[in-house]
Design a protein around this motif. Structure first.
Motif, short mmCIF file in Angstrom:
data_model
loop_
_atom_site.label_atom_id
_atom_site.label_comp_id
_atom_site.label_asym_id
_atom_site.label_seq_id
_atom_site.Cartn_x
_atom_site.Cartn_y
_atom_site.Cartn_z
N ARG A 1 -14.27 38.11 -38.57
CA ARG A 1 -13.08 37.42 -38.06
C ARG A 1 -11.83 38.28 -38.22
O ARG A 1 -10.83 38.05 -37.56
CB ARG A 1 -12.86 36.12 -38.85
CG ARG A 1 -13.88 35.03 -38.61
CD ARG A 1 -13.59 33.86 -39.56
NE ARG A 1 -14.51 32.76 -39.39
CZ ARG A 1 -14.31 31.73 -38.57
NH1 ARG A 1 -13.22 31.68 -37.83
NH2 ARG A 1 -15.19 30.75 -38.49
N PHE A 2 -11.90 39.24 -39.11
CA PHE A 2 -10.70 39.99 -39.48
C PHE A 2 -10.75 41.40 -38.90
O PHE A 2 -11.75 42.11 -39.01
CB PHE A 2 -10.58 40.07 -41.00
CG PHE A 2 -10.49 38.72 -41.66
CD1 PHE A 2 -9.26 38.10 -41.86
CD2 PHE A 2 -11.64 38.05 -42.06
CE1 PHE A 2 -9.18 36.86 -42.46
CE2 PHE A 2 -11.56 36.80 -42.66
CZ PHE A 2 -10.33 36.21 -42.85
N ASN A 3 -9.63 41.79 -38.34
CA ASN A 3 -9.50 43.15 -37.81
C ASN A 3 -9.04 44.06 -38.94
O ASN A 3 -7.86 44.12 -39.27
CB ASN A 3 -8.49 43.14 -36.65
CG ASN A 3 -8.34 44.51 -36.03
OD1 ASN A 3 -9.20 45.38 -36.18
ND2 ASN A 3 -7.23 44.72 -35.34
N MET A 4 -10.00 44.78 -39.53
CA MET A 4 -9.69 45.64 -40.68
C MET A 4 -9.75 47.11 -40.28
O MET A 4 -10.59 47.50 -39.48
CB MET A 4 -10.67 45.38 -41.82
CG MET A 4 -10.50 44.05 -42.50
SD MET A 4 -11.56 43.94 -43.98
CE MET A 4 -13.17 43.74 -43.24
N GLY A 5 -8.90 47.90 -40.88
CA GLY A 5 -8.95 49.35 -40.65
C GLY A 5 -7.66 49.88 -40.06
O GLY A 5 -6.57 49.56 -40.55
N LYS A 6 -7.79 50.67 -39.01
CA LYS A 6 -6.62 51.31 -38.41
C LYS A 6 -6.34 50.75 -37.02
O LYS A 6 -7.25 50.35 -36.30
CB LYS A 6 -6.85 52.83 -38.31
CG LYS A 6 -6.96 53.52 -39.67
CD LYS A 6 -7.14 55.02 -39.50
CE LYS A 6 -7.22 55.71 -40.86
NZ LYS A 6 -7.39 57.18 -40.73
N LYS A 7 -5.07 50.71 -36.67
CA LYS A 7 -4.67 50.29 -35.34
C LYS A 7 -4.91 51.43 -34.35
O LYS A 7 -4.83 52.61 -34.71
CB LYS A 7 -3.19 49.93 -35.32
CG LYS A 7 -2.80 48.80 -36.24
CD LYS A 7 -1.29 48.60 -36.19
CE LYS A 7 -0.83 47.53 -37.14
NZ LYS A 7 0.65 47.38 -37.14
N LYS A 8 -5.17 51.07 -33.11
CA LYS A 8 -5.34 52.09 -32.07
C LYS A 8 -4.04 52.87 -31.87
O LYS A 8 -4.05 54.05 -31.53
CB LYS A 8 -5.76 51.43 -30.76
CG LYS A 8 -7.18 50.88 -30.79
CD LYS A 8 -7.55 50.27 -29.46
CE LYS A 8 -8.98 49.72 -29.50
NZ LYS A 8 -9.35 49.09 -28.21
N SER A 9 -2.93 52.17 -32.10
CA SER A 9 -1.63 52.81 -31.91
C SER A 9 -1.20 53.64 -33.12
O SER A 9 -0.15 54.28 -33.11
CB SER A 9 -0.57 51.74 -31.63
OG SER A 9 -0.52 50.80 -32.70
N GLY A 10 -2.04 53.60 -34.18
CA GLY A 10 -1.71 54.33 -35.41
C GLY A 10 -1.30 53.39 -36.51
O GLY A 10 -0.81 52.29 -36.27
N GLY A 11 -1.48 53.80 -37.74
CA GLY A 11 -1.15 52.94 -38.88
C GLY A 11 -2.30 51.99 -39.20
O GLY A 11 -3.34 51.98 -38.52
#
Length: 239
Positions: A105-115
């Motif tokens: 359910r949770f989007n964990m890790g890095k964003k595609k846009s960075g960060g």
């Protein structure tokens, strides 16, 4: 001693809890030993067949099972505890305790846009925790075993099945939930009994087959319970 300004870690145990069972209570107790404060978050949705109990009814039952009332919090989205977190300062980190299947359910890790995304894995960040205003951490709650009935499906069957002898239902209710309060018992059996007035009718299987035959590919899994299962014993043995 870690390089962090966090001084307190709050654990949030989110879920539908229809109803709260002994396996949920055991997870709550385990979390209480590992975190400074533990809160249960659940919604006020009341809609058959997945949400027979409203928030106040769930809370009453949880309190009878020994959960302090101030630790049971109503949230529009239990997995995003916005209302609860407003009360904490920026020296508090938040951990969401979820089952293995709910991690997705949770989007964990890095964003595609960075960060980094807001949600991060607890174990990977244990020595560098950020306040809840910056990140929330996902913790895989312990898998627990309890004696007797523990899955959501079996508990709903206990509370609502017309096959159950009333005296035996009361005995198993007390053994399962470790309390017996007549008004709470009657409220819960009334609510879950309604599930069996329609949803358990013999014709329902034929209806589903007919729907599927017309190509509408009904997915029975959408009616499955949300939360951690622990199939340990069955009411079918009694029936």
């Amino acid at each position: 001693e870690a390089n962090t300004k966090v001084r307190k870690i709050v654990a949030i145990y989110p879920g539908r809890f229809q109803p709260f069972g002994p396996h949920h209570k055991k997870v709550y107790d385990a979390l209480s030993k590992n975190f400074n404060e533990v809160y249960i978050t659940t919604s006020a949705i009341q809609q058959m067949p997945r949400h027979p109990l409203n928030f106040n009814e769930k809370k009453k039952h949880m309190m009878k099972m020994g959960i302090p009332g101030n630790r049971i919090i109503q949230e529009r989205v239990p997995y995003v505890a916005n209302s609860l977190l407003k009360k904490f300062k920026d020296d508090t980190a938040v951990v969401y305790a979820v089952g293995r299947k709910d991690r997705g359910r949770f989007n964990m890790g890095k964003k595609k846009s960075g960060g980094l995304t807001y949600y991060q894995d607890l174990k990977k960040n244990l020595w560098d925790l950020k306040p809840h205003t910056e990140h929330g951490y996902i913790y895989e709650a312990p898998h627990v075993k309890v004696s007797g009935i523990s899955s959501g499906t079996e508990i709903r069957k206990l509370l609502g099945s017309p096959k159950m002898d009333e005296k035996k239902r009361q005995q198993i209710f007390k053994k399962t939930f470790k309390y017996f309060d007549k008004s709470t018992y009657e409220m819960m059996t009334s609510k879950f009994g309604k599930l069996f007035e329609f949803f358990q009718q013999p014709k329902i299987k034929n209806i589903l087959k007919e729907v599927n035959a017309f190509g509408h590919h009904f997915d029975a899994s959408i009616m499955s319970d949300e939360g951690m299962y622990d199939f340990f014993g069955s009411l079918d043995d009694y029936f």
